[in-house]
Scaffold this motif. Sequence first.
Motif, PDB file in Angstrom:
ATOM      1  N   TRP A   1       0.847  -1.187   0.000  1.00 33.36           N
ATOM      2  CA  TRP A   1       0.000   0.000   0.000  1.00 33.36           C
ATOM      3  C   TRP A   1       0.885   1.240   0.000  1.00 33.36           C
ATOM      4  CZ3 TRP A   1      -4.938   0.271  -1.053  1.00 33.36           C
ATOM      5  CH2 TRP A   1      -5.643   1.450  -0.781  1.00 33.36           C
TER       6      TRP A   1
ATOM      7  N   LEU B   1       2.214   4.816   1.030  1.00 30.40           N
ATOM      8  CA  LEU B   1       2.166   5.558   2.295  1.00 30.40           C
ATOM      9  C   LEU B   1       2.172   7.066   2.007  1.00 30.40           C
ATOM     10  CD1 LEU B   1       4.861   3.593   4.366  1.00 30.40           C
ATOM     11  CD2 LEU B   1       2.401   3.197   4.303  1.00 30.40           C
TER      12      LEU B   1
ATOM     13  N   THR C   1      -6.597  14.352   9.571  1.00 32.86           N
ATOM     14  CA  THR C   1      -5.685  13.779  10.577  1.00 32.86           C
ATOM     15  C   THR C   1      -4.916  12.593   9.984  1.00 32.86           C
ATOM     16  OG1 THR C   1      -7.385  12.262  11.350  1.00 32.86           O
ATOM     17  CG2 THR C   1      -7.247  14.377  12.492  1.00 32.86           C
ATOM     18  N   GLY C   2      -3.769  12.304  10.564  1.00 29.27           N
ATOM     19  CA  GLY C   2      -3.014  11.088  10.208  1.00 29.27           C
ATOM     20  C   GLY C   2      -2.740  10.961   8.711  1.00 29.27           C
ATOM     21  N   ASP C   3      -3.029   9.786   8.175  1.00 28.73           N
ATOM     22  CA  ASP C   3      -2.755   9.521   6.755  1.00 28.73           C
ATOM     23  C   ASP C   3      -3.524  10.482   5.847  1.00 28.73           C
ATOM     24  OD1 ASP C   3      -1.158   7.471   7.587  1.00 28.73           O
ATOM     25  OD2 ASP C   3      -2.180   5.892   6.450  1.00 28.73           O
TER      26      ASP C   3
ATOM     27  N   ILE D   1       2.899  10.713   7.474  1.00 26.83           N
ATOM     28  CA  ILE D   1       3.831   9.608   7.730  1.00 26.83           C
ATOM     29  C   ILE D   1       5.277  10.101   7.620  1.00 26.83           C
ATOM     30  CG2 ILE D   1       4.671   7.380   6.841  1.00 26.83           C
ATOM     31  CD1 ILE D   1       1.889   6.540   6.383  1.00 26.83           C
TER      32      ILE D   1
ATOM     33  N   GLY E   1       8.797   5.651   7.724  1.00 29.52           N
ATOM     34  CA  GLY E   1       7.512   5.088   7.298  1.00 29.52           C
ATOM     35  C   GLY E   1       6.534   4.935   8.446  1.00 29.52           C
ATOM     36  N   GLU E   2       6.857   5.518   9.602  1.00 30.44           N
ATOM     37  CA  GLU E   2       5.964   5.392  10.753  1.00 30.44           C
ATOM     38  C   GLU E   2       4.917   6.510  10.738  1.00 30.44           C
ATOM     39  OE1 GLU E   2       8.894   5.469  13.808  1.00 30.44           O
ATOM     40  OE2 GLU E   2       9.060   3.292  13.854  1.00 30.44           O
ATOM     41  N   GLY E   3       3.662   6.125  10.970  1.00 30.14           N
ATOM     42  CA  GLY E   3       2.608   7.139  10.918  1.00 30.14           C
ATOM     43  C   GLY E   3       1.657   7.083  12.096  1.00 30.14           C
ATOM     44  N   ILE E   4       1.833   6.050  12.958  1.00 37.24           N
ATOM     45  CA  ILE E   4       0.857   5.858  14.031  1.00 37.24           C
ATOM     46  C   ILE E   4       0.931   6.996  15.052  1.00 37.24           C
ATOM     47  CG2 ILE E   4       0.121   4.347  15.920  1.00 37.24           C
ATOM     48  CD1 ILE E   4       1.105   1.960  14.214  1.00 37.24           C
TER      49      ILE E   4
ATOM     50  N   ALA F   1      -0.361  10.241  13.690  1.00 37.15           N
ATOM     51  CA  ALA F   1      -1.820  10.169  13.533  1.00 37.15           C
ATOM     52  C   ALA F   1      -2.502  10.376  14.893  1.00 37.15           C
ATOM     53  CB  ALA F   1      -2.226   8.825  12.931  1.00 37.15           C
TER      54      ALA F   1
END
Length: 179
Positions: free
Chosen positions: A43, A45, A62-64, A69, A74-77, A80
């Motif tokens: 997927w 990012l 918000t977030g993605d 990210i 590559g971290e998005g948590i 977010a």
Amino acid sequence: MLSSSISKKKINLREAMLKVIKENPTIKDRFANAVPEGKIQGWGLPLGSKKRPISGDGFMLTGDAASMIDPFSGEGISNAMYCGMTAANVAMEAIKAGNFKSSFLIQYDEKIYNRLWSELQLSHTMQKLCKYPWLFNFVINKAEKNRTFRETISCMFDDLDLRARFKQPSFYFKLLFNH
Ligand SMILES: Cc1cc2nc3c(=O)[nH]c(=O)nc-3n(C[C@H](O)[C@H](O)[C@H](O)COP(=O)(O)OP(=O)(O)OC[C@H]3O[C@@H](n4cnc5c(N)ncnc54)[C@H](O)[C@@H]3O)c2cc1C
């Protein structure tokens, strides 16, 4: 990989991954008897490499959805979650003021970028450094030989001031003469 590099170099990521698993000398043994559990899926990012407007009349992204990210890891948590918390606080203020106009919600953009932009920018710079594999190999080879340096690199993932050193030519210069 960036979508732009994938199309420019005509890389099939699924095939590239299978090739690494089959042929890379440091990886192949670990997968010698492995059997795939299902089909390979991926997927795109949405990376935070550009400062985009993230609110408008009656909405906040918000977030993605806001492309938050980290372009290097590559971290998005966590970003977010920070967006969610900030959006909830701004929404509360908007409800109190009965004002959902973009001119009111712009404070959301300001809060998010004040907190996250320097980190995203730094990660974007590091992502661009990956274009020079010789430079990365040089840094990693040094890390393999030197425990203190190895630990410094590990800390760079958490410590922004330390990570900023990657941008300084003096960092590489010192490495060159430090055995
Ligand atoms: C393969 C992969 C690996 C990743 N690994 C990591 C990692 O190791 N560490 C890390 O920090 N980040 C990782 N990420 C990134 C991370 O998953 C995202 O940045 C993060 O989940 C974004 O959170 P979000 O709430 O913005 O969006 P999401 O987590 O995508 O949440 C959006 C939710 O909205 C729902 N939804 C969509 N449309 C509708 C609709 N019309 N109505 C109702 N609901 C809807 C979706 O089902 C989903 O549950 C990874 C991403 C991928 C794809």
